[in-house]
Write an enzyme that holds these catalytic residues in place. Structure first.
Site, PDB file in Angstrom:
ATOM      1  N   HIS A 100       0.826  -1.101   0.019  1.00  0.00           N
ATOM      2  CA  HIS A 100      -0.001   0.119   0.046  1.00  0.00           C
ATOM      3  C   HIS A 100       0.952   1.178  -0.101  1.00  0.00           C
ATOM      4  O   HIS A 100       1.906   1.213   0.551  1.00  0.00           O
ATOM      5  CB  HIS A 100      -1.047  -0.123   1.240  1.00  0.00           C
ATOM      6  CG  HIS A 100      -0.314   0.172   2.669  1.00  0.00           C
ATOM      7  ND1 HIS A 100      -0.154   1.265   3.182  1.00  0.00           N
ATOM      8  CD2 HIS A 100      -0.039  -0.664   3.463  1.00  0.00           C
ATOM      9  CE1 HIS A 100       0.281   1.078   4.161  1.00  0.00           C
ATOM     10  NE2 HIS A 100       0.507  -0.161   4.570  1.00  0.00           N
ATOM     11  N   ASP A 102      -0.682   4.457   0.963  1.00  0.00           N
ATOM     12  CA  ASP A 102      -0.864   5.679   1.543  1.00  0.00           C
ATOM     13  C   ASP A 102      -0.213   5.421   2.974  1.00  0.00           C
ATOM     14  O   ASP A 102       0.222   4.458   3.234  1.00  0.00           O
ATOM     15  CB  ASP A 102      -2.461   5.421   1.710  1.00  0.00           C
ATOM     16  CG  ASP A 102      -2.854   4.206   2.487  1.00  0.00           C
ATOM     17  OD1 ASP A 102      -2.593   3.117   1.927  1.00  0.00           O
ATOM     18  OD2 ASP A 102      -3.935   4.251   3.433  1.00  0.00           O
ATOM     19  N   ASP A 133       6.251   1.810   6.461  1.00  0.00           N
ATOM     20  CA  ASP A 133       5.134   1.053   6.363  1.00  0.00           C
ATOM     21  C   ASP A 133       4.225   1.965   5.293  1.00  0.00           C
ATOM     22  O   ASP A 133       3.732   3.279   5.771  1.00  0.00           O
ATOM     23  CB  ASP A 133       4.530   1.294   7.746  1.00  0.00           C
ATOM     24  CG  ASP A 133       3.014   0.742   7.780  1.00  0.00           C
ATOM     25  OD1 ASP A 133       2.657   0.074   6.535  1.00  0.00           O
ATOM     26  OD2 ASP A 133       2.186   0.727   8.847  1.00  0.00           O
ATOM     27  N   GLU A 167      -5.167   1.468   2.504  1.00  0.00           N
ATOM     28  CA  GLU A 167      -4.901   0.665   3.308  1.00  0.00           C
ATOM     29  C   GLU A 167      -5.171   1.144   4.804  1.00  0.00           C
ATOM     30  O   GLU A 167      -5.854   0.539   5.713  1.00  0.00           O
ATOM     31  CB  GLU A 167      -3.713  -0.058   3.122  1.00  0.00           C
ATOM     32  CG  GLU A 167      -3.598  -1.459   4.041  1.00  0.00           C
ATOM     33  CD  GLU A 167      -2.917  -1.415   5.408  1.00  0.00           C
ATOM     34  OE1 GLU A 167      -2.894  -1.964   6.324  1.00  0.00           O
ATOM     35  OE2 GLU A 167      -2.536  -0.077   5.736  1.00  0.00           O
ATOM     36  N   GLU A 168      -4.718   2.331   5.061  1.00  0.00           N
ATOM     37  CA  GLU A 168      -4.545   2.914   6.454  1.00  0.00           C
ATOM     38  C   GLU A 168      -5.901   3.366   6.846  1.00  0.00           C
ATOM     39  O   GLU A 168      -6.231   3.810   7.915  1.00  0.00           O
ATOM     40  CB  GLU A 168      -3.619   3.981   6.570  1.00  0.00           C
ATOM     41  CG  GLU A 168      -2.213   3.623   6.266  1.00  0.00           C
ATOM     42  CD  GLU A 168      -1.403   2.742   7.359  1.00  0.00           C
ATOM     43  OE1 GLU A 168      -2.353   2.230   8.398  1.00  0.00           O
ATOM     44  OE2 GLU A 168      -0.331   2.618   7.328  1.00  0.00           O
ATOM     45  N   ASP A 196       4.321  -5.746   3.996  1.00  0.00           N
ATOM     46  CA  ASP A 196       3.938  -4.924   5.233  1.00  0.00           C
ATOM     47  C   ASP A 196       4.145  -5.643   6.533  1.00  0.00           C
ATOM     48  O   ASP A 196       3.201  -5.710   7.155  1.00  0.00           O
ATOM     49  CB  ASP A 196       2.648  -4.474   4.923  1.00  0.00           C
ATOM     50  CG  ASP A 196       2.212  -3.548   6.041  1.00  0.00           C
ATOM     51  OD1 ASP A 196       2.980  -2.935   6.554  1.00  0.00           O
ATOM     52  OD2 ASP A 196       1.035  -2.880   5.905  1.00  0.00           O
ATOM     53  N   HIS A 229     -26.416  13.402  40.840  1.00  0.00           N
ATOM     54  CA  HIS A 229     -25.265  14.080  41.419  1.00  0.00           C
ATOM     55  C   HIS A 229     -24.683  12.866  42.404  1.00  0.00           C
ATOM     56  O   HIS A 229     -25.336  12.166  43.241  1.00  0.00           O
ATOM     57  CB  HIS A 229     -25.697  15.165  42.397  1.00  0.00           C
ATOM     58  CG  HIS A 229     -24.871  16.025  42.931  1.00  0.00           C
ATOM     59  ND1 HIS A 229     -23.890  15.387  43.723  1.00  0.00           N
ATOM     60  CD2 HIS A 229     -24.207  17.269  42.802  1.00  0.00           C
ATOM     61  CE1 HIS A 229     -22.960  16.178  44.161  1.00  0.00           C
ATOM     62  NE2 HIS A 229     -23.060  17.543  43.390  1.00  0.00           N
TER      63      HIS A 229
END
Length: 314
Positions: A100, A102, A133, A167-168, A196, A229
């Site tokens: 990938h 990106d 990566d 991919e990310e 990867d 409360h």
């Protein structure tokens, strides 16, 4: 003679370091952050850049349009998927390479010591978003092909490439495309390799042949119909947050063993061969501990640590 030839190839690879680094720097400089609609054009440009780069080595590529995506209220174009082919020899096996192009977002304000989109060398290490990566590993395929072609070394397989740039952000559109192409572009593929994953240490490359999966669950705990409360009502009504803490705490024991009944039933039993392989594998626990920035690990025995990392649910 063969050894001399290999030595010559090795020398050529070593002397090409600056060239490889410059190519990586060019790729890192393209801010292909798939989660950012403002940089979607950069993501698309990255795929085109890769197509042009592979063309230098005779790779025939086509870009597959995936249409648009709704992102932060706007329709933005998805980056195309690159399908590339090198070699059509019927007598050879065909390898499909996936990678990938990106990257995750990165800013100096996130804690980077260097500009994330400027490849920077410090103490023999290269820093830049995507350098490991996954732009660096993807480019290594091109560098290997370049070197083999230069030295007239026969590439023993036909290669097909599938490079995406989402991919990310969940690989939007990829699964549908690959399903559609199973009798098209993917026909005749004998095996696949992803680009990867990681080395075990810092000195010796390794081949990864399996990866852990992941299960995700959503848990919602509800209680009374309104906010109350805590000083007045604390301890006399069920507290959803406290209940959630308790439920989550029952999932593991203090040593990280999962307490969900039956979770280990589907784990394949260990063979003697696998047990032995852990003993001889080259892995330095101290180096690993330092690399993740930990003072101590829950387990520091090499064999047990690797088994936890690779074969047991965590």
């Amino acid at each position: 003679m063969n050894e001399m030839k290999h030595h010559h190839h090795y020398r050529d690879i070593e002397s090409s370091y600056e060239h490889y680094k410059n190519v990586l720097a060019e790729a890192v400089a393209i801010q292909s952050v798939s989660a950012d609609p403002g940089r979607r054009n950069e993501t698309i440009r990255m795929v085109h850049w890769m197509k042009d780069y592979l063309a230098k080595f005779g790779v025939e590529s086509k870009l597959i349009d995936l249409g648009d995506q709704l992102l932060e209220g706007n329709q933005v174009p998805l980056p195309p998927v690159l399908f590339g082919t090198l070699g059509h020899d019927k007598s050879k096996k065909t390898l499909l390479v996936y990678g990938h192009l990106d990257v995750q977002p990165a800013e100096k304000s996130d804690g980077w010591n260097t500009e994330p989109f400027v490849l920077t060398e410090k103490d023999g290490k290269l820093f830049g978003r995507g350098s490991s990566d996954d732009k660096g590993p993807v480019l290594c395929w091109a560098h290997a092909i370049e070197m083999m072609q230069k030295h007239k070394v026969d590439i023993p397989v036909n290669i097909k490439f599938c490079f995406e740039a989402m991919e990310e952000s969940g690989s939007v559109g990829l699964e549908e495309l690959l399903t559609k192409e199973k009798d098209g572009f993917l026909k005749g593929v004998d095996f696949c390799c992803i680009s990867d994953s990681y080395w075990l240490g810092t000195t010796k490359p390794c081949l990864t042949f399996g990866l852990r999966g992941i299960c995700s669950f959503q848990v919602e705990v509800t209680g009374i119909a309104q906010d109350l409360h805590s000083g007045v009502y604390g301890g006399v009504v069920h507290e959803p947050l406290a209940d959630l803490f308790w439920v989550m705490s029952q999932l593991t024991d203090v040593n990280g063993n999962i307490l969900v009944p039956g979770i280990y039933d589907d784990v394949a039993p260990m063979t003697d061969e696998e047990r032995k392989s852990y003993e001889t594998i080259d892995f330095d626990v101290t180096e690993f501990r330092d690399s993740v920035g930990a003072k101590r690990l829950p387990i520091e025995d090499k064999t047990k640590l690797l088994q936890r990392r690779w074969r047991e649910p965590r």
